[in-house]
Structure formats: C-alpha cells, structure tokens
Design a protein around this motif. Sequence first.
Motif, PDB file in Angstrom:
ATOM      1  N   LYS A 120      39.586  19.321  38.981  1.00 57.78           N
ATOM      2  CA  LYS A 120      40.387  19.493  37.773  1.00 57.78           C
ATOM      3  C   LYS A 120      41.229  18.254  37.490  1.00 57.78           C
ATOM      4  N   LEU A 121      41.772  17.646  38.560  1.00 57.59           N
ATOM      5  CA  LEU A 121      42.538  16.419  38.359  1.00 57.59           C
ATOM      6  C   LEU A 121      41.652  15.311  37.802  1.00 57.59           C
ATOM      7  N   GLN A 122      40.442  15.223  38.366  1.00 58.94           N
ATOM      8  CA  GLN A 122      39.503  14.205  37.863  1.00 58.94           C
ATOM      9  C   GLN A 122      39.111  14.489  36.422  1.00 58.94           C
ATOM     10  N   MET A 123      38.952  15.796  36.079  1.00 62.52           N
ATOM     11  CA  MET A 123      38.623  16.125  34.699  1.00 62.52           C
ATOM     12  C   MET A 123      39.773  15.760  33.763  1.00 62.52           C
ATOM     13  N   ALA A 124      41.013  15.954  34.248  1.00 62.25           N
ATOM     14  CA  ALA A 124      42.157  15.566  33.422  1.00 62.25           C
ATOM     15  C   ALA A 124      42.172  14.065  33.193  1.00 62.25           C
ATOM     16  N   GLU A 125      41.875  13.304  34.243  1.00 58.25           N
ATOM     17  CA  GLU A 125      41.783  11.859  34.088  1.00 58.25           C
ATOM     18  C   GLU A 125      40.649  11.494  33.136  1.00 58.25           C
ATOM     19  N   PHE A 126      39.542  12.244  33.258  1.00 60.05           N
ATOM     20  CA  PHE A 126      38.409  11.983  32.367  1.00 60.05           C
ATOM     21  C   PHE A 126      38.792  12.183  30.908  1.00 60.05           C
ATOM     22  N   HIS A 127      39.509  13.306  30.640  1.00 55.47           N
ATOM     23  CA  HIS A 127      39.936  13.565  29.258  1.00 55.47           C
ATOM     24  C   HIS A 127      40.909  12.487  28.773  1.00 55.47           C
ATOM     25  N   GLU A 128      41.760  12.017  29.675  1.00 55.55           N
ATOM     26  CA  GLU A 128      42.681  10.947  29.293  1.00 55.55           C
ATOM     27  C   GLU A 128      41.922   9.677  28.931  1.00 55.55           C
ATOM     28  N   ILE A 129      40.911   9.352  29.763  1.00 57.65           N
ATOM     29  CA  ILE A 129      40.073   8.180  29.456  1.00 57.65           C
ATOM     30  C   ILE A 129      39.331   8.377  28.147  1.00 57.65           C
ATOM     31  N   LYS A 130      38.836   9.645  27.948  1.00 57.71           N
ATOM     32  CA  LYS A 130      38.101   9.932  26.716  1.00 57.71           C
ATOM     33  C   LYS A 130      38.998   9.755  25.490  1.00 57.71           C
ATOM     34  N   ASP A 131      40.260  10.220  25.617  1.00 59.51           N
ATOM     35  CA  ASP A 131      41.199  10.043  24.499  1.00 59.51           C
ATOM     36  C   ASP A 131      41.418   8.570  24.190  1.00 59.51           C
ATOM     37  N   LYS A 132      41.485   7.758  25.254  1.00 60.36           N
ATOM     38  CA  LYS A 132      41.649   6.319  25.034  1.00 60.36           C
ATOM     39  C   LYS A 132      40.409   5.708  24.410  1.00 60.36           C
ATOM     40  N   LEU A 133      39.229   6.207  24.852  1.00 63.60           N
ATOM     41  CA  LEU A 133      37.988   5.664  24.297  1.00 63.60           C
ATOM     42  C   LEU A 133      37.784   6.077  22.848  1.00 63.60           C
ATOM     43  N   ASP A 134      38.411   7.212  22.467  1.00 68.62           N
ATOM     44  CA  ASP A 134      38.284   7.623  21.065  1.00 68.62           C
ATOM     45  C   ASP A 134      38.857   6.590  20.117  1.00 68.62           C
ATOM     46  N   TYR A 135      39.814   5.800  20.613  1.00 70.85           N
ATOM     47  CA  TYR A 135      40.421   4.748  19.790  1.00 70.85           C
ATOM     48  C   TYR A 135      39.546   3.504  19.712  1.00 70.85           C
ATOM     49  N   LEU A 136      38.533   3.444  20.599  1.00 65.24           N
ATOM     50  CA  LEU A 136      37.697   2.237  20.679  1.00 65.24           C
ATOM     51  C   LEU A 136      36.997   1.903  19.360  1.00 65.24           C
ATOM     52  N   PRO A 137      36.399   2.889  18.633  1.00 64.12           N
ATOM     53  CA  PRO A 137      35.768   2.536  17.338  1.00 64.12           C
ATOM     54  C   PRO A 137      36.751   1.891  16.368  1.00 64.12           C
ATOM     55  N   ASN A 138      37.990   2.459  16.334  1.00 64.90           N
ATOM     56  CA  ASN A 138      38.990   1.849  15.441  1.00 64.90           C
ATOM     57  C   ASN A 138      39.311   0.427  15.863  1.00 64.90           C
ATOM     58  N   LEU A 139      39.372   0.206  17.201  1.00 63.90           N
ATOM     59  CA  LEU A 139      39.634  -1.139  17.708  1.00 63.90           C
ATOM     60  C   LEU A 139      38.513  -2.098  17.334  1.00 63.90           C
ATOM     61  N   VAL A 140      37.274  -1.599  17.431  1.00 62.53           N
ATOM     62  CA  VAL A 140      36.119  -2.432  17.056  1.00 62.53           C
ATOM     63  C   VAL A 140      36.193  -2.805  15.578  1.00 62.53           C
ATOM     64  N   GLU A 141      36.564  -1.825  14.744  1.00 57.52           N
ATOM     65  CA  GLU A 141      36.680  -2.108  13.311  1.00 57.52           C
ATOM     66  C   GLU A 141      37.782  -3.129  13.035  1.00 57.52           C
ATOM     67  N   GLU A 142      38.898  -2.986  13.778  1.00 57.81           N
ATOM     68  CA  GLU A 142      39.978  -3.956  13.607  1.00 57.81           C
ATOM     69  C   GLU A 142      39.537  -5.355  14.011  1.00 57.81           C
ATOM     70  N   ILE A 143      38.773  -5.435  15.117  1.00 58.66           N
ATOM     71  CA  ILE A 143      38.267  -6.746  15.555  1.00 58.66           C
ATOM     72  C   ILE A 143      37.316  -7.329  14.514  1.00 58.66           C
ATOM     73  N   LYS A 144      36.455  -6.483  13.946  1.00 60.98           N
ATOM     74  CA  LYS A 144      35.542  -6.967  12.900  1.00 60.98           C
ATOM     75  C   LYS A 144      36.329  -7.481  11.700  1.00 60.98           C
TER      76      LYS A 144
END
Length: 374
Positions: free
Chosen positions: A152-176
């Motif tokens: 469960k702790l690892q899943m919580a970390e996974f969700h935290e990483i997933k939340d951070k990765l959700d911002y990645l497309p926006n970051l890619v668009e900003e870089i473009k």
Amino acid sequence: MGRCTICNNQFSDGVQCSACGKQLDFGCAGLTEAGWRRLGTDRRSAWRCPSCRTVERDGVVIRRNQISFHPPVLHCCKKGLTGQSHVHTARVKLAASIGLECRDIAYIVNMEVHLGYKSVELCSSMIFGAAAPPVTPGIHVTCHYKMIREIKLQMAEFHEIKDKLDYLPNLVEEIKSMKADIADLKKSCNFSAGLIDDLKGRLSAAEDKINNLNSQLSNSEQRSRLNNVEIKGVPSRKDENLFQIAEAICREIGYSFPKTQINNISRVPTYNSKEKAIVICFLNRYIKEDFISAARNHKLLKAEDLGFHGSQQRVFVNDHLNSESKQLLNKVKQTAKEKKYAYVWVKFGKIHVRKNDNSGVFIVNKLSDLNKFV
C-alpha cells in the motif's frame, strides 16, 4: 440510498460492478472514496467487484468468486469471536492496529478457511508476487501480511509519481512553446544581424566618402596657398611695417623682387604659439619659389639680421602649408630620420623626399605613402 450486497448495510454512496451488477459500499468493494474518485469515468464504468476479478499466474487461473466472500466469519482462535457484528468490530480493530483496511484481512482469512494454508500460500504468491510471506498455521494475520502494508505504501508512492507524471504533457507543451519562441527570437536576431551588416557596409562606404571629401578639401585648400610664403621667427612690434620686413629679408638672402608682386602681406595666428607668423601672398608662383629657394640657401637667418638688435631668434621661410600637410610633413621628417634619409623638402605645396644624392626623389601625398621608405 443503496444497500450493499455483501454486508446488507445501507449506504448513501457506493460502487456497482460492471460484470455482475452488484452494489457494494466502499468497505466491501475494497476501495476508499478518494480512490474511487481518482479512477476516472472510464475506469469506474469498467470496474468489477472482487468476486468477478480473475487472478492469473504461471498459467493457473483462480477466480475470486470461487472463494466464499460472504460477510466474513473471522476465525480468531484466541478471541473466539463469531457473528457478524463481533466479526466486523474485531476486523476494524485489527485493521487499524496494523494500518490495513478491513477488506484485506477479511479476504486473507476467508482464503485460509476455504482453501487451507497451502492453497492460501499459493494464492498469496499469485496475488502479491514472490515477496509475499509464507502462510503457515498458527501465525497471526498481523505477521503474515505486513507485506500488504508495504504494498500500500508503494502504491501511494506510485500514485504520487503518477500525479507528477500527469503534469509531464503540459511541461512538454511548455518546452515546445519555448522552443518556438527561441526559434522566432533566433530569426529576429538573424534579421537584425543582417541589418547591422548592411549598416556596417554603408557606414564604411560613408567613411570612405568622407575621407575622400576631406582629402579633396585639404588639397583644394593647399592649392589656394601655392603662392603663399610663411615666415616664422620674426618678433612683433607695435606699428610695424611688414613690407619693410620683407625688403630686409630680401637684402639679407640676396634676392629682390618688385613690391608690386606682393598681393597681400599680413600676420596670422600660429597653432600652439603666442607669436604670429608673417604670410606673404605673391602674384607669381615662380617668384615665390625663387624667394624660398634663396632663403634656404642662406641657411642661417636670424631676427637680428632684420634689424631686431639683440635677438638671436632664427627666422624660417617656408611654403604656407595647411594643418594636415604640416602634420604629414612632421611624420615624414620623423620617418626619414629613422630610415636615414638625407633630404626632405617642400616645393609647390608637395613634400619631396630623397635618400641621398644618388637616389631618386618621391613625393608623399598621404600617410600610406610612408610605406615608400625602405
């Protein structure tokens, strides 16, 4: 309001299985309300209850609906708790003590009851992987499945990483967008650089033109002085007669000319000197050249020779050069001294140079002509 198919309790908000259509509260469904919201619309519409899920490992398929998952009978041999209300209370306390949810303990205990320890060990390995601890009789649920809490702790970390990765497309668009801005800026800089190069070319052409005009102006000014003689070193007197001074010079150097050949005679200021020079403007250029030649042949002419008793100041008779020509003459004399040239003189407003009696004569018109010295 809804009623849970498993615990028969009413609830205001729950879930529904997309396979069997059963309605469950969040506790029996094995979910938290926040976790259910986080699934999103598509995953919520495809969600299945624990009884309808399939677990597969090494080619063996175990359906959880094969395991009795009715309101759990929590076999706790030391406590001796039976009955749904007591079981539910014991489950909640045990879950809270080890940081798990009730559904996790209930599911493991039911597996022990219906499949036996060896089968539970197999299912545990299938569900939780090789890291799952062995299931052996006499060991409490708390000891058996601490691994669930780690997962469960690892899943919580996974969700935290997933939340951070959700911002990645926006970051890619900003870089473009930044790359596009940099590309536009580069184009603008290249355009500006082209304009600067063009302006540099125009400025260089304008400087060349100005230098050419200055040279032409200097030459024109010097031509206007071709008939002039400049006399330096003659002291000034109040109410002096410049014609008489000119006649005295002629007597001393042994050269005479009619007074009528003088167009004008006057004192003019001298750069960086308090004394004023005498400038004689002749009507005939050749008389002017002969006058200068006779003065040079005299070699040493002093003010005392002109009637200024007690003055040992030397008197110089030369062509009347403009400021540019005088500066050029000084540089020519300095270069001639360094290169050991014997003769430097001015005739008809031109600077003449000769190395020795046997060498040729060349004229210096501008600074670049100093390269003629060898």
